[in-house]
Write an enzyme that holds these catalytic residues in place. Structure first.
Site, short mmCIF file in Angstrom:
data_model
loop_
_atom_site.label_atom_id
_atom_site.label_comp_id
_atom_site.label_asym_id
_atom_site.label_seq_id
_atom_site.Cartn_x
_atom_site.Cartn_y
_atom_site.Cartn_z
N ASP A 91 0.87 -1.18 0.00
CA ASP A 91 0.00 0.00 0.00
C ASP A 91 0.90 1.23 0.00
OD1 ASP A 91 0.99 0.18 2.56
OD2 ASP A 91 -0.92 -0.16 3.56
N SER A 92 0.32 2.40 -0.04
CA SER A 92 1.13 3.62 -0.15
C SER A 92 1.51 4.18 1.22
CB SER A 92 0.36 4.68 -0.91
OG SER A 92 -0.73 5.15 -0.11
N GLY A 93 0.85 3.71 2.25
CA GLY A 93 1.02 4.30 3.57
C GLY A 93 -0.04 5.35 3.87
N GLN A 188 -11.66 7.24 -4.75
CA GLN A 188 -12.30 7.64 -3.50
C GLN A 188 -13.71 8.15 -3.80
OE1 GLN A 188 -11.44 7.26 -0.38
NE2 GLN A 188 -9.44 6.34 -0.75
N ASP A 265 -8.00 -7.61 0.83
CA ASP A 265 -7.07 -7.87 1.92
C ASP A 265 -7.76 -7.54 3.23
OD1 ASP A 265 -6.84 -4.85 1.36
OD2 ASP A 265 -5.84 -5.08 3.29
N CYS A 303 -11.70 -28.80 7.18
CA CYS A 303 -10.48 -28.02 6.91
C CYS A 303 -9.24 -28.91 6.86
CB CYS A 303 -10.31 -26.95 7.99
SG CYS A 303 -8.87 -25.90 7.73
N CYS A 305 -6.06 -27.67 7.13
CA CYS A 305 -4.91 -26.90 7.60
C CYS A 305 -4.11 -27.69 8.65
CB CYS A 305 -5.37 -25.56 8.17
SG CYS A 305 -5.86 -25.63 9.90
N CYS A 308 -6.08 -28.25 11.95
CA CYS A 308 -7.23 -29.16 11.94
C CYS A 308 -6.85 -30.62 11.68
CB CYS A 308 -8.25 -28.70 10.90
SG CYS A 308 -9.02 -27.13 11.37
N HIS A 334 -5.16 -21.64 10.66
CA HIS A 334 -6.52 -22.09 10.32
C HIS A 334 -7.35 -20.97 9.71
CE1 HIS A 334 -10.47 -23.81 10.39
NE2 HIS A 334 -10.87 -22.70 11.01
ZN LIG Z 1 -8.13 -25.59 9.88
#
Ligand SMILES: [Zn+2]
Length: 371
Positions: A91-93, A188, A265, A303, A305, A308, A334
């Site tokens: 990002d630009s800050g 914007q 994001d 899941c 992951c 899990c 997770h």
């Molecule tokens: Zn998981």
């Protein structure tokens, strides 16, 4: 600018495509985990890759102050510094500066002066300085410096934010970038039809590699936010990627994908982990709850992951209650997997022309869990 995006399939307004970057292709829709200070908190880059991460976000504001873009450049750039060889968006800050309103000393047409959250020292961002900073970091996608006006601002102040955002985008567009670095403009105008249209028209005239919808998800009503996303996304070029800044709850992600957003994001997965909660198809589980003390099930049955496949809710609850770092790590892994998998499945559904059914089913499960 070059063609940074290939549209592969559309299902209603929802899109499946690919963003082409210097460090590889990003299948979209894409969820971008946030690596604020050149790390996604507690998670190793190899683990991020294994979870299905295709692109990371880094925060220019924080990296500029600690450890500084020159030091990172000296050590080979942000990719090498953090040992992540995939695509990075910085990002630009600007969002940090304008959301930490108490730290702003002055805003003028040239830039913004503010006090650093690190030591209170006066600092200044201009379109040229954030362009240089992102060039030094060597990110694959750089963002323009913009002004995100707070939700309660007057119309004249919102108009001024739109005017300066275009002025700054024009200047940043002219600054040399790192080799292969893409540059996205940020529209914007909040939910104001005229101002948002003006912002998008002025930015698309400048021809960026992609466009972000900024100034949403900052406290306005959710239905208004989704309505704005729907008509604003339609005004953006079909041939460029569209980035919704700052959304990461499962329901919200599905809503913006449906309206034509390609990238998004949010710190929600890792922040939720730090509060001891897991995102699951049974809703958000607060692992501190005594109900999980003897629960031998994984966080989420479906899941795959590392949390899990190996650990019980009871064990993770124990770790969280004892403030063991592994508990935080397992919840982060997770929660990231939950959002990355949801996004990947959304992409498949778009490609197969069944996104509406996919979304309805997912929202139904999430709503049932919340009831
Ligand atoms: Zn998981």
């Amino acid at each position: 600018m070059s063609d940074a995006y290939t549209l592969l399939a559309a299902d209603g307004a929802a899109r499946a495509g690919v963003v082409h970057t210097a460090h590889g292709d990003v299948p979209t829709p894409a969820f971008m985990p946030v690596g604020t200070k050149a790390t996604v908190k507690t998670v190793d880059p190899d683990e991020l890759r294994a979870l299905g991460t295709t692109i990371l976000l880094g925060n220019t504001y924080h990296l500029h102050f600690r450890p500084g873009e020159d030091l990172i450049a000296e050590l080979g750039g942000l990719h090498r510094f953090m040992a992540w060889d995939g695509p990075i968006l910085t990002d630009s800050g600007g969002f940090q500066v304008f959301s930490l309103r108490d730290t702003i000393a002055a805003v003028d047409d040239d830039g913004v002066t503010f006090r650093s959250v690190y030591d209170g020292a006066l600092a200044r961002f201009t379109p040229e300085s954030v362009a240089r900073c992102q060039s030094q970091l060597g990110s694959d996608i750089a963002m323009c410096l913009d002004i995100c006006a707070p939700v309660e601002v007057s119309r004249s102040e919102l108009e001024e934010a739109v005017r300066r955002t275009t002025l700054w985008a024009t200047r940043q567009r002219a600054v040399p970038r790192a080799e292969g670095q893409l540059l996205f403009g940020i529209a914007q105008g909040a939910s104001d039809q005229e101002l948002r249209r003006r912002s998008i028209a002025e930015l698309t005239e400048l021809d960026f590699d992609g466009y972000a919808l900024g100034g949403l998800a900052i406290g306005e009503e959710r239905p208004l936010m989704f309505e704005t996303t729907a008509w604003a996304a339609k005004l953006l070029p079909e041939t460029k990627p569209r980035y919704f800044m700052g959304i990461g709850d499962p329901e919200g992600v599905l809503e913006v994908i449906e309206r034509g957003v390609d990238m998004f994001d949010c710190v929600l997965p890792t922040r939720t982990a730090r509060t001891g909660s897991a995102l699951t198809w049974e809703g958000r589980l607060n692992l501190r709850n005594a109900a999980f003390a003897r629960d031998a099930r994984p966080l989420d049955d479906s899941c795959s992951c590392p949390a899990c496949t190996r650990f019980t809710r009871a064990y993770i609850r124990h770790l969280i209650n004892q403030q063991e770092l592994l508990g935080l790590r397992l919840l982060s892994l997770h929660n990231l997997r939950f959002l990355l998998e949801l996004t990947a499945n959304a992409r498949v559904a778009i490609e197969q022309g069944r996104f509406a059914a996919f979304k309805a089913e997912a929202l139904g499960r999430l709503a049932a869990a919340a009831a």
